[in-house]
Design an enzyme around this catalytic site. Structure first.
Site, PDB file in Angstrom:
ATOM      1  N   GLU A 255     -11.656  -3.824  -2.682  1.00 12.79           N
ATOM      2  CA  GLU A 255     -10.695  -2.830  -3.155  1.00 12.79           C
ATOM      3  C   GLU A 255     -10.528  -2.984  -4.668  1.00 12.79           C
ATOM      4  OE1 GLU A 255      -7.087  -3.370  -0.604  1.00 12.79           O
ATOM      5  OE2 GLU A 255      -8.453  -4.765   0.389  1.00 12.79           O
TER       6      GLU A 255
ATOM      7  N   HIS B  63       0.802  -1.228   0.000  1.00 11.20           N
ATOM      8  CA  HIS B  63       0.000   0.000   0.000  1.00 11.20           C
ATOM      9  C   HIS B  63       0.835   1.279   0.000  1.00 11.20           C
ATOM     10  CE1 HIS B  63      -3.539  -2.344   0.146  1.00 11.20           C
ATOM     11  NE2 HIS B  63      -3.669  -2.486   1.444  1.00 11.20           N
TER      12      HIS B  63
ATOM     13  N   HIS C 231      -9.800   1.855   0.616  1.00 15.00           N
ATOM     14  CA  HIS C 231      -9.693   0.696   1.507  1.00 15.00           C
ATOM     15  C   HIS C 231     -10.745   0.757   2.616  1.00 15.00           C
ATOM     16  CE1 HIS C 231      -7.791  -2.601   3.635  1.00 15.00           C
ATOM     17  NE2 HIS C 231      -6.782  -2.644   2.773  1.00 15.00           N
TER      18      HIS C 231
END
Length: 344
Positions: free
Chosen positions: A309, A106, A175
């Site tokens: 996601e 991420h 997210h």
């Protein structure tokens, strides 16, 4: 008609003030933070007309600053995992910070979710923009990114755009952790999910795709028709779902497609998602452990929520058979995801 307003919400040391933007239609209310372009809440109606917040989050800025699970966040520069935190672009190897076992996750130790974005009002919503400098978290090129949230009726649209002055991988997503029974409900075992995917990506023991694109037929990953999450979790490898479902094939044209539907029969709430992205990571909050205190004092535990996601396939920068993840100078990265909150 969507009402849009904003107010100060807190401070980040050495960065500045955080604003809370509120998007309100006749059916849905959405709160967005300038910190991390975070979706802080989505309040929607069930079949009884009762409104409930269905997104997990925190009551103050400090909660988001200390959060390591990306609650509600816009993640980047590259969402999901990059194997061993390494990739090669134009014959040069780049090394990223390792923050998830042996891999980069991420965007790195300080991804897009930890920065204050610049906000401006747009019709029916808010546009948030961020400049990521060359070398940020180890990535090449200066990237100018934006996330625009607009609300029309029951549908929240997230549009992501980016440009770079050097070739760089990019993969932006949101997210949010959802529980359609309410953000403080215990689990999602009574939710039904369907995902419009013919194949998924098996992963190794560090959650990196093996490279195989496997048909879902005959596996617990066949979610083409609605299944209850609770019983299905007993059929997939522990600790639960954290897999990319393939919504399109490498090389397919840009197109919005129906991605997923989740229904909570008891409340009647339904979430439907469509996207232009080639994949969706279905994640069942396997690593929430009750240690975080969320909104209203809620304790978020394992399987207390789900994420869908929408994004490119994980580790695409290292896997030539996956959809291209590189953004080149002169090109524009653009993807759209729509979240429709209805009831039955």
């Amino acid at each position: 008609m969507t009402e849009v307003n904003h107010r100060p919400w807190g401070e980040v040391p050495n960065q500045g003030s955080v604003d809370l933007w509120v998007l309100q239609s006749s059916q849905v209310r959405v709160e967005v933070l300038t910190l991390g372009a975070i979706i802080r809440s989505v309040t929607c109606r069930g079949k009884d007309g009762q409104t409930t917040d269905v997104v997990q989050g925190f009551d103050d800025v400090e909660g988001y600053l200390s959060d390591t699970r990306y609650l509600g966040a816009t993640v980047g520069r590259v969402a999901n995992r990059i194997a061993k935190g390494r990739f090669v672009v134009e014959r040069k190897e780049y090394k990223l910070d390792i923050n998830n076992g042996p891999n980069a996750l991420h965007g790195g130790l300080r991804g897009f979710n930890k920065f204050i974005w610049i906000a401006r009002a747009v019709e029916g919503g808010v546009e948030l923009s961020l400049t990521s400098p060359d070398g940020d978290q180890g990535y090449p090129g200066e990237v100018r990114a934006s996330a625009t949230y607009t609300l029309q009726g029951e549908t929240l649209t997230a549009e992501y755009r980016a440009r770079s002055n050097r070739t760089t991988p990019i993969n932006l997503t949101n997210h949010s952790y959802f529980n359609l029974a309410g953000q403080d409900a215990d689990d999602i075992y009574d939710h039904q999910v369907s995902i419009n995917a013919q194949s998924y990506l098996p992963v190794d023991d560090t959650s990196i795709p093996t490279g195989e694109i496997r048909e879902v037929g005959g596996t617990p990953f066949d979610l083409r028709t609605p299944v209850l999450i609770g019983p299905r979790l007993k059929e997939v490898p522990a600790p639960g779902f954290d897999h990319n479902f393939c919504l399109s094939s490498p090389g397919d044209a840009w197109k919005e497609r129906h991605a997923a539907r989740v229904c909570h029969s008891a409340s009647g709430r339904v979430l439907e998602i469509s996207t232009s992205q080639p994949g969706v990571q279905f994640y069942t909050a396997n690593y929430l452990d009750g240690s975080m205190t969320g909104k209203g004092g809620a304790r978020y535990r394992k399987h207390s929520s789900f994420c869908l996601e929408t994004q490119n396939w994980p580790d695409a920068v290292n896997q030539p058979s996956f959809p291209d993840s590189l953004l080149r100078p002169g090109e524009e990265y653009r993807h759209v995801t729509r979240f429709a909150f209805t009831s039955v």
